[in-house]
Design a protein around this motif. Structure first.
Motif, PDB file in Angstrom:
ATOM      1  N   GLN A   9       0.962  -1.164  -0.280  1.00  0.00           N
ATOM      2  CA  GLN A   9      -0.045  -0.007   0.240  1.00  0.00           C
ATOM      3  C   GLN A   9       0.749   1.465   0.321  1.00  0.00           C
ATOM      4  O   GLN A   9       2.190   1.440   1.078  1.00  0.00           O
ATOM      5  CB  GLN A   9      -1.490   0.236   1.019  1.00  0.00           C
ATOM      6  N   CYS A  10       1.066   2.592  -0.515  1.00  0.00           N
ATOM      7  CA  CYS A  10       0.890   3.751  -0.918  1.00  0.00           C
ATOM      8  C   CYS A  10       0.674   4.074   0.426  1.00  0.00           C
ATOM      9  O   CYS A  10      -0.526   4.721   0.605  1.00  0.00           O
ATOM     10  CB  CYS A  10       0.876   3.989  -2.070  1.00  0.00           C
ATOM     11  N   ARG A  11       1.896   4.512   1.145  1.00  0.00           N
ATOM     12  CA  ARG A  11       1.749   5.556   2.761  1.00  0.00           C
ATOM     13  C   ARG A  11       1.051   6.919   2.375  1.00  0.00           C
ATOM     14  O   ARG A  11       0.297   7.622   2.852  1.00  0.00           O
ATOM     15  CB  ARG A  11       3.106   6.103   3.066  1.00  0.00           C
ATOM     16  N   THR A  12       0.826   7.594   1.296  1.00  0.00           N
ATOM     17  CA  THR A  12       0.488   8.966   0.638  1.00  0.00           C
ATOM     18  C   THR A  12      -1.153   8.866   0.015  1.00  0.00           C
ATOM     19  O   THR A  12      -1.486   9.620   0.493  1.00  0.00           O
ATOM     20  CB  THR A  12       0.545   9.569  -0.472  1.00  0.00           C
ATOM     21  N   CYS A  13      -1.352   7.660  -0.739  1.00  0.00           N
ATOM     22  CA  CYS A  13      -2.812   8.110  -1.696  1.00  0.00           C
ATOM     23  C   CYS A  13      -3.827   6.672  -0.672  1.00  0.00           C
ATOM     24  O   CYS A  13      -4.479   6.736  -1.060  1.00  0.00           O
ATOM     25  CB  CYS A  13      -2.674   8.186  -3.028  1.00  0.00           C
ATOM     26  N   GLY A  14      -2.794   5.707  -0.260  1.00  0.00           N
ATOM     27  CA  GLY A  14      -3.495   5.133  -0.071  1.00  0.00           C
ATOM     28  C   GLY A  14      -3.673   3.200  -0.908  1.00  0.00           C
ATOM     29  O   GLY A  14      -4.754   2.608  -1.233  1.00  0.00           O
ATOM     30  N   TRP A  34       5.781  -8.370  -5.574  1.00  0.00           N
ATOM     31  CA  TRP A  34       6.764  -6.698  -5.156  1.00  0.00           C
ATOM     32  C   TRP A  34       8.306  -6.668  -5.789  1.00  0.00           C
ATOM     33  O   TRP A  34       8.421  -5.391  -7.053  1.00  0.00           O
ATOM     34  CB  TRP A  34       6.367  -6.305  -4.158  1.00  0.00           C
ATOM     35  N   ALA A  35       8.891  -7.325  -5.412  1.00  0.00           N
ATOM     36  CA  ALA A  35      10.345  -7.731  -5.343  1.00  0.00           C
ATOM     37  C   ALA A  35      11.052  -7.305  -6.953  1.00  0.00           C
ATOM     38  O   ALA A  35      12.003  -6.887  -7.551  1.00  0.00           O
ATOM     39  CB  ALA A  35      11.464  -9.101  -5.074  1.00  0.00           C
ATOM     40  N   ASP A  36       9.660  -7.907  -7.988  1.00  0.00           N
ATOM     41  CA  ASP A  36       9.663  -7.831  -9.735  1.00  0.00           C
ATOM     42  C   ASP A  36       9.372  -6.420 -10.174  1.00  0.00           C
ATOM     43  O   ASP A  36      10.284  -6.831 -11.289  1.00  0.00           O
ATOM     44  CB  ASP A  36      10.147  -9.304 -10.389  1.00  0.00           C
ATOM     45  N   ILE A  37       9.215  -6.159  -9.515  1.00  0.00           N
ATOM     46  CA  ILE A  37       8.695  -4.762 -10.133  1.00  0.00           C
ATOM     47  C   ILE A  37      10.378  -3.569  -9.510  1.00  0.00           C
ATOM     48  O   ILE A  37      10.858  -3.396  -8.922  1.00  0.00           O
ATOM     49  CB  ILE A  37       7.607  -3.793  -9.352  1.00  0.00           C
ATOM     50  N   PRO A  38      10.072  -2.409 -11.041  1.00  0.00           N
ATOM     51  CA  PRO A  38      11.443  -2.259 -10.763  1.00  0.00           C
ATOM     52  C   PRO A  38      11.749  -1.028  -9.363  1.00  0.00           C
ATOM     53  O   PRO A  38      10.445  -0.373  -9.788  1.00  0.00           O
ATOM     54  CB  PRO A  38      11.401  -1.342 -12.515  1.00  0.00           C
ATOM     55  N   ASP A  39      13.298  -0.526  -9.190  1.00  0.00           N
ATOM     56  CA  ASP A  39      12.949   0.024  -7.950  1.00  0.00           C
ATOM     57  C   ASP A  39      11.829   1.385  -8.207  1.00  0.00           C
ATOM     58  O   ASP A  39      11.669   2.329  -7.481  1.00  0.00           O
ATOM     59  CB  ASP A  39      14.519   0.629  -7.796  1.00  0.00           C
ATOM     60  N   ASP A  40      12.400   2.297  -9.517  1.00  0.00           N
ATOM     61  CA  ASP A  40      12.047   2.892 -10.269  1.00  0.00           C
ATOM     62  C   ASP A  40      10.966   2.934 -10.569  1.00  0.00           C
ATOM     63  O   ASP A  40      10.173   4.813 -10.633  1.00  0.00           O
ATOM     64  CB  ASP A  40      13.102   3.785 -11.103  1.00  0.00           C
ATOM     65  N   TRP A  41       9.747   2.843 -10.125  1.00  0.00           N
ATOM     66  CA  TRP A  41       8.741   2.569 -10.399  1.00  0.00           C
ATOM     67  C   TRP A  41       7.641   3.068  -9.316  1.00  0.00           C
ATOM     68  O   TRP A  41       8.070   3.163  -8.100  1.00  0.00           O
ATOM     69  CB  TRP A  41       8.171   0.630 -10.387  1.00  0.00           C
ATOM     70  N   ILE A  42       6.728   3.594  -9.561  1.00  0.00           N
ATOM     71  CA  ILE A  42       5.875   4.842  -9.343  1.00  0.00           C
ATOM     72  C   ILE A  42       4.555   5.083  -9.341  1.00  0.00           C
ATOM     73  O   ILE A  42       4.387   3.804  -9.888  1.00  0.00           O
ATOM     74  CB  ILE A  42       6.393   6.361  -9.318  1.00  0.00           C
ATOM     75  N   GLY A  47       2.151   9.398  -7.857  1.00  0.00           N
ATOM     76  CA  GLY A  47       3.908   9.159  -8.499  1.00  0.00           C
ATOM     77  C   GLY A  47       5.110   9.128  -7.132  1.00  0.00           C
ATOM     78  O   GLY A  47       5.909   9.606  -6.955  1.00  0.00           O
ATOM     79  N   THR A  48       4.231   8.316  -5.996  1.00  0.00           N
ATOM     80  CA  THR A  48       5.042   8.479  -4.764  1.00  0.00           C
ATOM     81  C   THR A  48       5.894   7.384  -4.944  1.00  0.00           C
ATOM     82  O   THR A  48       5.333   6.159  -5.459  1.00  0.00           O
ATOM     83  CB  THR A  48       4.230   7.675  -3.544  1.00  0.00           C
ATOM     84  N   LYS A  50       8.750   3.682  -5.141  1.00  0.00           N
ATOM     85  CA  LYS A  50       7.924   2.238  -4.830  1.00  0.00           C
ATOM     86  C   LYS A  50       8.261   2.305  -3.181  1.00  0.00           C
ATOM     87  O   LYS A  50       8.327   1.536  -2.263  1.00  0.00           O
ATOM     88  CB  LYS A  50       8.751   1.201  -5.408  1.00  0.00           C
ATOM     89  N   ARG A  51       9.726   2.327  -2.770  1.00  0.00           N
ATOM     90  CA  ARG A  51      10.723   2.902  -1.512  1.00  0.00           C
ATOM     91  C   ARG A  51       8.538   3.467  -0.543  1.00  0.00           C
ATOM     92  O   ARG A  51       9.995   2.526   0.918  1.00  0.00           O
ATOM     93  CB  ARG A  51      11.834   3.247  -1.072  1.00  0.00           C
ATOM     94  N   ASP A  52       8.371   3.931  -0.787  1.00  0.00           N
ATOM     95  CA  ASP A  52       7.519   4.337  -0.199  1.00  0.00           C
ATOM     96  C   ASP A  52       6.385   3.599  -0.008  1.00  0.00           C
ATOM     97  O   ASP A  52       5.064   4.396   0.834  1.00  0.00           O
ATOM     98  CB  ASP A  52       7.347   5.801   0.421  1.00  0.00           C
ATOM     99  N   PHE A  53       5.574   2.378  -0.211  1.00  0.00           N
ATOM    100  CA  PHE A  53       4.830   1.205   0.127  1.00  0.00           C
ATOM    101  C   PHE A  53       5.055   0.407   1.400  1.00  0.00           C
ATOM    102  O   PHE A  53       6.124   0.361   1.547  1.00  0.00           O
ATOM    103  CB  PHE A  53       5.191   0.477  -1.482  1.00  0.00           C
ATOM    104  N   ASP A  54       4.180   0.012   2.226  1.00  0.00           N
ATOM    105  CA  ASP A  54       4.383  -0.556   2.517  1.00  0.00           C
ATOM    106  C   ASP A  54       3.232  -2.205   2.713  1.00  0.00           C
ATOM    107  O   ASP A  54       2.300  -1.999   1.570  1.00  0.00           O
ATOM    108  CB  ASP A  54       3.648   0.022   4.456  1.00  0.00           C
ATOM    109  N   MET A  55       3.958  -3.470   2.670  1.00  0.00           N
ATOM    110  CA  MET A  55       3.054  -4.684   3.222  1.00  0.00           C
ATOM    111  C   MET A  55       2.048  -4.186   4.310  1.00  0.00           C
ATOM    112  O   MET A  55       2.885  -4.061   5.356  1.00  0.00           O
ATOM    113  CB  MET A  55       4.132  -5.503   3.205  1.00  0.00           C
TER     114      MET A  55
END
Length: 58
Positions: A9-14, A34-42, A47-48, A50-55
């Protein structure tokens, strides 16, 4: 047995990304981990990065 699919889940918009379902609008097939999605995915909604998502547990 393989690892159960997770939901992120995105921390910004849900926005939630479910590994089992994927996201056809983002070109992510069902079962894409999730690990197979590129690190630069937003987040496609806000536009948040990927690093700012939580499981999350459903």
């Amino acid at each position: 047995m393989s690892e159960p699919y997770k939901v992120w889940q995105c921390r910004t918009c849900g926005y939630t990304y479910e590994e089992a379902a994927g996201d056809a609008n983002e070109g992510l097939a069902p079962g894409t981990r999730w690990a197979d999605i590129p690190d630069d995915w937003i987040c496609p909604l806000c536009g948040t990065p990927k690093r700012d998502f939580d499981m999350i547990e459903l």
